[in-house]
Design a protein around this motif. Structure first.
Motif, mmCIF file in Angstrom:
data_model
loop_
_atom_site.group_PDB
_atom_site.id
_atom_site.type_symbol
_atom_site.label_atom_id
_atom_site.label_comp_id
_atom_site.label_asym_id
_atom_site.label_seq_id
_atom_site.Cartn_x
_atom_site.Cartn_y
_atom_site.Cartn_z
ATOM 1 N N THR A 1 0.723 -1.248 0.002
ATOM 2 C CA THR A 1 0.023 -0.034 -0.020
ATOM 3 C C THR A 1 0.797 1.233 -0.127
ATOM 4 O OG1 THR A 1 -0.033 0.046 2.565
ATOM 5 C CG2 THR A 1 -1.751 -1.040 1.236
ATOM 6 N N HIS A 2 0.306 2.251 -0.263
ATOM 7 C CA HIS A 2 0.818 3.749 -0.341
ATOM 8 C C HIS A 2 1.105 4.137 1.158
ATOM 9 C CE1 HIS A 2 2.393 7.427 -1.951
ATOM 10 N NE2 HIS A 2 1.598 8.019 -0.860
ATOM 11 N N SER A 3 0.444 3.780 1.979
ATOM 12 C CA SER A 3 0.464 4.222 3.348
ATOM 13 C C SER A 3 0.922 3.066 4.226
ATOM 14 C CB SER A 3 -0.666 4.995 3.968
ATOM 15 O OG SER A 3 -0.581 5.134 5.201
ATOM 16 N N ALA A 4 1.867 3.525 5.326
ATOM 17 C CA ALA A 4 2.185 2.100 6.168
ATOM 18 C C ALA A 4 0.954 1.982 7.320
ATOM 19 C CB ALA A 4 3.270 2.525 7.164
ATOM 20 N N ALA A 5 0.011 3.096 7.360
ATOM 21 C CA ALA A 5 -1.242 2.904 8.290
ATOM 22 C C ALA A 5 -2.112 1.855 7.812
ATOM 23 C CB ALA A 5 -2.037 4.167 8.419
ATOM 24 N N ASN A 6 -2.004 1.404 6.512
ATOM 25 C CA ASN A 6 -2.806 0.394 6.181
ATOM 26 C C ASN A 6 -2.310 -0.967 6.343
ATOM 27 O OD1 ASN A 6 -3.464 2.975 3.921
ATOM 28 N ND2 ASN A 6 -5.296 2.109 5.240
ATOM 29 N N LEU A 7 -1.211 -1.226 6.881
ATOM 30 C CA LEU A 7 -0.672 -2.537 7.071
ATOM 31 C C LEU A 7 -0.543 -2.851 8.631
ATOM 32 C CD1 LEU A 7 2.000 -1.944 4.168
ATOM 33 C CD2 LEU A 7 0.040 -3.326 4.080
ATOM 34 N N CYS A 8 -0.604 -4.098 8.736
ATOM 35 C CA CYS A 8 -0.459 -4.491 10.392
ATOM 36 C C CYS A 8 0.993 -4.596 10.871
ATOM 37 C CB CYS A 8 -1.417 -5.701 10.394
ATOM 38 S SG CYS A 8 -1.020 -6.937 9.466
#
Length: 59
Positions: free
Chosen positions: A47-54
């Motif tokens: 994804t483009h953002s780390a916030a969307n990965l666990c």
């Protein structure tokens, strides 16, 4: 004053890639997968953002 939100105004910015994939086709969700900068160390989603990965790791 309260703000009126439509069902289509859902905030996807804090959802993980696994959750987003279960939402079905959506142009707003597709944007989060464009130009990936991070990969999940668990499932391999990008994804483009780390916030969307666990478990985000830079690409």
């Amino acid at each position: 004053m309260t703000e009126n939100k439509k069902a289509s105004d859902k905030d996807y910015s804090e959802m993980t890639a696994c959750q987003l994939k279960n939402e079905g086709p959506n142009p707003e969700i597709d944007k989060l997968f464009n130009n990936p900068q991070f990969v999940c160390g668990n499932c391999g989603s990008q994804t483009h953002s780390a916030a969307n990965l666990c478990n985000p790791e830079p690409l």
